[in-house]
Design an enzyme around this catalytic site. Structure first.
Site, PDB file in Angstrom:
ATOM      1  N   ASP A 246       3.027 -18.302 -14.911  1.00  0.00           N
ATOM      2  CA  ASP A 246       3.252 -20.250 -14.952  1.00  0.00           C
ATOM      3  C   ASP A 246       3.506 -20.380 -15.713  1.00  0.00           C
ATOM      4  O   ASP A 246       4.766 -21.473 -15.570  1.00  0.00           O
ATOM      5  CB  ASP A 246       1.760 -20.600 -14.233  1.00  0.00           C
ATOM      6  CG  ASP A 246       1.523 -20.514 -12.813  1.00  0.00           C
ATOM      7  OD1 ASP A 246       2.187 -19.878 -11.899  1.00  0.00           O
ATOM      8  OD2 ASP A 246       0.432 -20.125 -12.556  1.00  0.00           O
TER       9      ASP A 246
ATOM     10  N   CYS B  63      -3.065 -12.381 -20.182  1.00  0.00           N
ATOM     11  CA  CYS B  63      -2.968 -12.611 -18.591  1.00  0.00           C
ATOM     12  C   CYS B  63      -2.221 -11.910 -17.441  1.00  0.00           C
ATOM     13  O   CYS B  63      -1.827 -11.180 -16.131  1.00  0.00           O
ATOM     14  CB  CYS B  63      -3.835 -12.742 -18.197  1.00  0.00           C
ATOM     15  SG  CYS B  63      -4.422 -14.459 -17.409  1.00  0.00           S
TER      16      CYS B  63
ATOM     17  N   HIS C 272       0.483  -1.179  -0.078  1.00  0.00           N
ATOM     18  CA  HIS C 272       0.054  -0.385  -0.242  1.00  0.00           C
ATOM     19  C   HIS C 272       1.081   1.267  -0.045  1.00  0.00           C
ATOM     20  O   HIS C 272       0.665   2.172  -0.411  1.00  0.00           O
ATOM     21  CB  HIS C 272      -0.759   0.033   1.232  1.00  0.00           C
ATOM     22  CG  HIS C 272      -2.275  -1.060   0.712  1.00  0.00           C
ATOM     23  ND1 HIS C 272      -3.144  -1.247   2.148  1.00  0.00           N
ATOM     24  CD2 HIS C 272      -2.700  -0.986  -0.374  1.00  0.00           C
ATOM     25  CE1 HIS C 272      -4.063  -1.663   1.384  1.00  0.00           C
ATOM     26  NE2 HIS C 272      -3.934  -1.936  -0.490  1.00  0.00           N
TER      27      HIS C 272
ATOM     28  N   GLU D  34      -0.927 -21.935 -19.322  1.00  0.00           N
ATOM     29  CA  GLU D  34       0.018 -21.018 -18.093  1.00  0.00           C
ATOM     30  C   GLU D  34       0.815 -22.945 -17.653  1.00  0.00           C
ATOM     31  O   GLU D  34       1.664 -22.823 -16.743  1.00  0.00           O
ATOM     32  CB  GLU D  34      -0.443 -20.705 -17.059  1.00  0.00           C
ATOM     33  CG  GLU D  34      -1.934 -21.394 -16.110  1.00  0.00           C
ATOM     34  CD  GLU D  34      -2.247 -20.237 -15.143  1.00  0.00           C
ATOM     35  OE1 GLU D  34      -1.719 -20.005 -14.661  1.00  0.00           O
ATOM     36  OE2 GLU D  34      -3.227 -21.008 -14.473  1.00  0.00           O
TER      37      GLU D  34
HETATM   38  C1  PEP Z   1      -0.259 -16.183 -14.035  1.00  0.00           C
HETATM   39  O1  PEP Z   1      -0.356 -17.719 -14.023  1.00  0.00           O
HETATM   40  O2  PEP Z   1       0.354 -16.230 -15.243  1.00  0.00           O
HETATM   41  C2  PEP Z   1      -1.602 -15.630 -13.900  1.00  0.00           C
HETATM   42  C3  PEP Z   1      -1.708 -14.554 -14.325  1.00  0.00           C
HETATM   43  O3  PEP Z   1      -1.498 -15.871 -13.007  1.00  0.00           O
HETATM   44  P1  PEP Z   1      -0.935 -16.482 -11.611  1.00  0.00           P
HETATM   45  O4  PEP Z   1      -0.676 -15.068 -11.343  1.00  0.00           O
HETATM   46  O5  PEP Z   1      -2.459 -15.318 -10.774  1.00  0.00           O
HETATM   47  O6  PEP Z   1      -0.876 -17.214 -10.640  1.00  0.00           O
HETATM   48 MG    MG Z   2      -1.202 -18.450 -12.578  1.00  0.00          MG
END
Ligand code: PEP
Ligand code: MG
Length: 568
Positions: A452, A499, A186, A428
């Site tokens: 991942d 993502c 934060h 992933e």
């Molecule tokens: C990822 O694995 O790229 C992902 C977006 O999920 P997390 O970072 O929550 O494992």
């Molecule tokens: Mg992940």
């Protein structure tokens, strides 16, 4: 030069003011009058809540509502019966208020800080912040007044808590250096909101500097110089000017579509962890939510959240996004993310174990409750369901069967939802990548989780610093995997997004454009940077660079080539 975590961008140059921590040690006494002790304890809590609410109000007026919520969260946390009730119980058993507060807070801090998830780690540091504030009240210790520092001050402290940050006058503080805290702490969020350059986690810095020393902070790179020579000082003065110019350029992208240099439209979504983050995504110009990590609802709780609680949370995010896409990832626990009340067994290889969709399919009651809540929330906007850690086609089929069952149930109960709700896969794992052609026939969309995917492709624990040198999405194997996944998605005619952190990486973006990535889901604060980088590349330029990069054999060569071609 000192190295730390680059937490708030920009160059700050100024004179140091150290904020020294108080000694908060106390003697744990046995008490004979629990009622009187509880009264003392609750008086401290009431004072804390009153002061925190006043600070939140001040932050709301000076900085903004999102940032004020951080402090409001502290106030709510201390009033939560799960916390204060536990402490009352310990006082009833004869512990003094200081000991009860410390024991309960430390228990929660221990639980949250073990998790690899940044959001949960943040929860731990919030509790630590609250613990220190209430402990100061109990011990009668007054805080330093940061609002009185002179213009051109660089604050140096162990940790900059939200309560301390609330006193900062932006015009007077040119930089912040702390010994602890990460990018998503934060203190980092507030420093960014105040647009003050900050470098966190510079170990031992408080004892290494003196008041009035000159400091340079490079909050973009995470570098700190103390009493620099003239050459370094002029270099950083120029850098500061350049940063200000660049910032003005980024501001020019506010409210614009995300277009490549040759006019091809891309989707620029945001990753969020709570429904409140959706407001941040909307405020930062996010065009949708590409990853809603739903774990928070489960981790920030002492029991399983009910269907209605989940439904309300998803609905809040969906309504905030006003019809824009919201991709909700179903529960991704296990691995490093433990939820004590689920009683998950300890495993030798948790990252390869009973986690995410594996756990959910093994616990259909828990999973169906979540899926029902998500599907019900789809009545309020464009919701998509995303399955984490897919490794087989069977898993996707089973989730789709559950979704069909739930839809039938909702029909018979007369409850509304979007009948076209899409079900997609996170790609992933190495397995998912290798069978991406088969998965593409089952899934409505893909989203590549490079965090991942890198871990599983490189066989390297993403949290282990000893092997961090191997954890890179620029490794040829990872790039080939990403390319293959996008090609399989495209061949099957489904949209492919990303993502993982790589989606916002300026060096990676031209490669992703060339591979054909449709949607980039990034941290809300990186929306404008990503939009700016995408706008600088034509497909032809990106293709030429990608062809060169994909012929290289080592990560080092790839990074060097990408850096050389980078368009700042
Ligand atoms: C990822 O694995 O790229 C992902 C977006 O999920 P997390 O970072 O929550 O494992
Ligand atoms: Mg992940």
């Amino acid at each position: 030069m000192y190295k730390g975590i680059a937490a708030s961008r920009g160059i700050g140059i100024g004179s140091i003011c150290r904020i020294i921590e108080h000694d908060l040690s106390f003697e744990a006494k046995k008490i004979d009058d629990p009622e009187a002790e509880k009264a003392r304890f609750h008086k401290a809590i009431d004072e804390f809540v009153e002061e925190t609410n006043a600070m939140a109000e001040d932050i709301r007026n000076r900085i903004g509502p999102k940032e004020a919520e951080i402090l409001m969260g502290h106030s709510v946390m201390m009033q939560d019966p799960a916390m204060s009730g536990e402490m009352d119980k310990m006082i009833d058993q004869g512990q003094c208020a200081e000991a009860a507060l410390t024991a309960v807070c430390d228990m929660f801090i221990g639980m949250f800080s073990k998790m690899d998830d940044e959001m949960m780690k943040q929860r731990a540091s919030d509790i630590a912040d609250v613990k220190v504030s209430v402990l100061k009240k109990l011990l009668g210790i007054e805080d330093v007044d940061i609002s009185k520092v002179a213009p051109g001050t660089v604050l140096v402290c162990k940790d900059l808590t939200p309560s301390m940050t609330s006193q900062i006058i932006k015009e007077n503080v040119t930089g912040i250096i702390t010994e602890i805290g990460g990018k998503t702490s934060h203190s980092a969020i507030l420093a960014r909101a105040l647009e003050i350059p900050a470098v966190l986690s510079v170990s031992g810095i408080v004892d290494e500097v003196k008041d009035k020393d000159t400091a340079i902070i490079d909050g973009t790179e995470g570098d700190v110089y103390i009493n620099p020579d003239g050459e370094v000082l002029s270099k950083y003065m120029l850098k500061r000017e350049e940063f200000i110019r660049k910032q003005a350029e980024l501001d020019g992208f506010i409210g614009k579509e995300t277009l490549t240099a040759d006019g091809d439209k891309k989707e620029l979504f945001c990753n969020i962890g709570t429904p409140k983050d959706a407001k941040k995504a909307a405020a930062c110009d996010g065009e949708g939510i590409g990853l809603f990590r739903s774990e928070f609802l489960f981790m920030d709780n002492t029991r399983l959240p009910s269907e209605d609680e989940q439904y309300e949370a998803y609905k809040e995010a969906v309504e905030t996004m006003e019809g824009k896409t919201v991709i909700i990832r179903t529960l991704d626990i296990g691995g490093d993310k433990d939820i004590p009340y689920l009683g998950l067994e300890k495993e030798d290889n948790p990252f390869l174990g009973y986690r995410a969709v594996r756990y959910c399919l093994g616990n259909p009651d828990i999973y169906k409750t979540q899926l029902r809540a998500i599907i019900r929330a789809s009545a309020f906007g464009k919701v998509k369901i995303m399955i984490p850690l897919v490794t087989t086609v069977d898993e996707v089929r089973k989730v789709k069967e559950l979704v069909s069952e739930i839809k039938k149930d909702l029909d018979s109960e007369g409850i509304g939802y979007d009948s076209d709700i899409e079900v997609g896969c996170m790609i992933e794992t190495a397995s998912a990548s290798l069978i991406a052609d088969l998965l593409a026939k089952e899934a409505d969309f893909f989203s590549i989780g490079t965090n991942d995917l890198t871990q599983y492709t490189m066989s390297v624990d993403r949290g282990n610093p000893k092997v961090a040198y191997l954890y890179s999405s620029y490794q040829p194997s990872v790039l080939r995997s990403i390319k293959h996944i996008i090609e399989c998605g495209k061949a099957a005619g489904i949209p492919v997004g990303m993502c993982g952190e790589a989606a916002a990486d300026p060096l990676m973006i031209p490669l992703l454009m060339s591979f054909g990535l449709d949607e980039y889901s990034v941290n809300p604060v990186l929306v404008l940077t990503a939009r700016c980088i995408i706008s600088k590349w034509t497909k032809q330029e990106a293709d030429a660079l990608t062809e060169k990069v994909m012929s290289l054999a080592t990560e080092e060569e790839i990074v060097a080539t990408l850096k050389e071609a980078a368009k700042e």
